[in-house]
Design a protein around this motif. Structure first.
Motif, PDB file in Angstrom:
ATOM      1  N   GLY A   1     -16.192  16.569 -54.754  1.00  0.00           N
ATOM      2  CA  GLY A   1     -15.247  17.038 -55.751  1.00  0.00           C
ATOM      3  C   GLY A   1     -15.942  17.939 -56.751  1.00  0.00           C
ATOM      4  O   GLY A   1     -15.394  18.965 -57.175  1.00  0.00           O
ATOM      5  N   GLU A   2     -17.167  17.569 -57.123  1.00  0.00           N
ATOM      6  CA  GLU A   2     -17.943  18.370 -58.074  1.00  0.00           C
ATOM      7  C   GLU A   2     -19.398  17.921 -58.027  1.00  0.00           C
ATOM      8  O   GLU A   2     -19.692  16.763 -57.703  1.00  0.00           O
ATOM      9  CB  GLU A   2     -17.395  18.208 -59.497  1.00  0.00           C
ATOM     10  CG  GLU A   2     -18.007  19.194 -60.493  1.00  0.00           C
ATOM     11  CD  GLU A   2     -17.343  19.141 -61.852  1.00  0.00           C
ATOM     12  OE1 GLU A   2     -17.228  20.202 -62.479  1.00  0.00           O
ATOM     13  OE2 GLU A   2     -16.942  18.038 -62.283  1.00  0.00           O
ATOM     14  N   ALA A   3     -20.289  18.850 -58.340  1.00  0.00           N
ATOM     15  CA  ALA A   3     -21.718  18.543 -58.457  1.00  0.00           C
ATOM     16  C   ALA A   3     -22.224  19.139 -59.754  1.00  0.00           C
ATOM     17  O   ALA A   3     -22.026  20.328 -60.017  1.00  0.00           O
ATOM     18  CB  ALA A   3     -22.495  19.125 -57.275  1.00  0.00           C
ATOM     19  N   ARG A   4     -22.865  18.303 -60.580  1.00  0.00           N
ATOM     20  CA  ARG A   4     -23.327  18.778 -61.882  1.00  0.00           C
ATOM     21  C   ARG A   4     -24.772  18.338 -62.138  1.00  0.00           C
ATOM     22  O   ARG A   4     -25.202  17.270 -61.671  1.00  0.00           O
ATOM     23  CB  ARG A   4     -22.437  18.253 -63.015  1.00  0.00           C
ATOM     24  CG  ARG A   4     -20.987  18.702 -62.928  1.00  0.00           C
ATOM     25  CD  ARG A   4     -20.219  18.379 -64.201  1.00  0.00           C
ATOM     26  NE  ARG A   4     -20.580  19.271 -65.299  1.00  0.00           N
ATOM     27  CZ  ARG A   4     -20.020  20.454 -65.501  1.00  0.00           C
ATOM     28  NH1 ARG A   4     -19.091  20.929 -64.674  1.00  0.00           N
ATOM     29  NH2 ARG A   4     -20.383  21.201 -66.539  1.00  0.00           N
ATOM     30  N   THR A   5     -25.469  19.183 -62.875  1.00  0.00           N
ATOM     31  CA  THR A   5     -26.768  18.821 -63.414  1.00  0.00           C
ATOM     32  C   THR A   5     -26.563  18.400 -64.864  1.00  0.00           C
ATOM     33  O   THR A   5     -25.965  19.150 -65.652  1.00  0.00           O
ATOM     34  CB  THR A   5     -27.748  20.005 -63.364  1.00  0.00           C
ATOM     35  OG1 THR A   5     -27.898  20.426 -62.008  1.00  0.00           O
ATOM     36  CG2 THR A   5     -29.108  19.601 -63.916  1.00  0.00           C
TER      37      THR A   5
END
Length: 400
Positions: A70-74
């Motif tokens: 759905g989403e990838a974040r740092t």
């Protein structure tokens, strides 16, 4: 290691994972006392744990992986350096599943990576493929978990990396869950600590400190593969020049990590020759892996032998402080290692497991025949054990 087998998560975890129950607790039997206290931490520092300092989308993600998420974040979040009680900032990567969260929110897995190095440039979050761990995290997210992988303090973000200092690493794993929940409010408080090697030590420590430092979260269990738990044997092996080649190659990292926690450590008491002269190349990630491997071949036992009996005694004391267990683990544990591990010897892991059993831990321990340090894998049993902890099923306990 975990990366080689995590794709099975998708086939096992997707069934029944969205109907989660609470983690059952057993009444502890009469046990020995071992209870290392929390360090002195200011209230203002405790209140900031998991606070997000910076959050950005992951750029350059492989489309095949991005399609699963759905989403990838740092994320950069606040945590605590356990050796001095001071606030720290730590980088992590968070993958969110596709679709809407189930009732009660997405369950969370906090993943502890194996050793990548000691320099700031060694943080997995600095590369889109997470130094090879992106497929593992994607498989976990695709199975219905929010998954967060901390870089650990000093990797991927400014700070010093106290390599193999278990409490700091455990705190980082716990606070990564807090940060993930701050980023995604539809995330559950139910979580599991999973890690290999350095990350296996961290996941074990996260379990031990989950009741007080991890307050407000519901840890359902921990999985530690090839965990660097009882590492006191490095001191005796260095003294007697009986370390394996793999252990000799890791001694510069161990000494460099100890120097963060113990600034009075005299490096020339423990490292000489290439072990001292090539320390930056051995511990950072500036060199290609092939060149780092070539540097390691220049090391021999004499280069990492303590200079005196007093130096050996100090090293033994420091490594004892960095070993586990340090207190009873509130949640059940699965410990996996290989019978042919030449870095963290099977006897060392068994010693830690036996000590955990004596203080009342609930442990299933699997020593896998013919497997080494990087390929220890309990197969489908590991994933079934994980599923059962999230579903609330009573945990098996194989301690005597």
């Amino acid at each position: 290691m975990l990366a080689s087998s995590a794709s099975r998560v998708g086939t096992l975890a997707v069934v029944g994972i969205l109907a989660l129950a609470g983690c059952s607790q057993e009444t502890p039997r009469a046990v020995a006392v071992l209870d290392t206290p929390l360090p002195d931490i200011a209230t203002s520092v405790l209140e900031q744990r998991g606070t997000i300092v910076q959050s950005t989308p992951v750029e350059g993600l492989d489309p095949a992986i991005a399609d699963k998420l759905g989403e990838a974040r740092t994320i950069v979040y606040r945590s605590v350096s356990a050796y001095d009680g001071q606030a720290s900032e730590v980088a992590s990567t968070v993958y969110r599943p596709r679709g809407d969260a189930p009732a009660g929110g997405w369950p969370v897995i906090s993943y502890g990576h194996p050793t990548t190095g000691l320099g700031q440039d060694c943080g997995p979050s600095l590369s889109p493929d997470l130094r090879g761990y992106a497929p593992t995290l994607a498989a976990i997210a695709e199975a219905g978990f929010v998954v967060t992988m901390t870089d650990f303090q000093g990797l991927g973000w400014p700070g010093e990396h106290p390599y193999l200092e278990p409490r700091t690493a455990g705190f980082n794993m716990i606070d990564a869950v807090r940060a993930a929940r701050n980023q995604y409010p539809d995330t559950s408080d139910k979580w599991m600590a999973v890690g290999g090697s350095q990350g296996g030590q961290a996941s074990w420590a996260a379990n031990e400190y989950s009741a007080d430092y991890g307050s407000g979260l519901n840890l359902v269990g921990s999985v530690s593969t090839s965990p660097a738990v009882d590492i006191t044997g490095f001191a005796e092996g260095a003294r007697d020049e009986t370390l394996t080649g793999a252990q000799t190659a890791f001694m510069p990292l161990i000494i460099d990590g100890l120097s963060v926690v113990h600034p009075d450590l005299e490096q020339n008491d423990y490292l000489r020759g290439a072990a001292a002269g090539e320390l930056t190349g051995l511990t950072s990630c500036a060199l290609p892996d092939t060149e780092k491997a070539a540097l390691s071949t220049q090391l021999d036992a004499s280069q990492v032998q303590p200079a005196s009996d007093e130096a050996t005694d100090r090293l033994t004391e420091w490594l004892t402080e960095a070993s586990l267990p340090q207190r009873r683990a509130p949640a059940p544990m699965l410990v996996i290692n290989g019978s042919d591990d030449e870095l963290i010897l099977p006897a060392w892991v068994s010693k830690a497991v036996d000590a955990g059993c004596r203080i009342g831990d609930r442990i299933v321990h699997r020593e896998m025949a013919g497997q080494g340090h990087a390929d220890a894998d309990a197969g489908d049993e590991m994933y079934q054990w994980m599923l059962e902890r999230f579903s609330g099923k009573d945990a098996p306990n194989e301690c005597p």
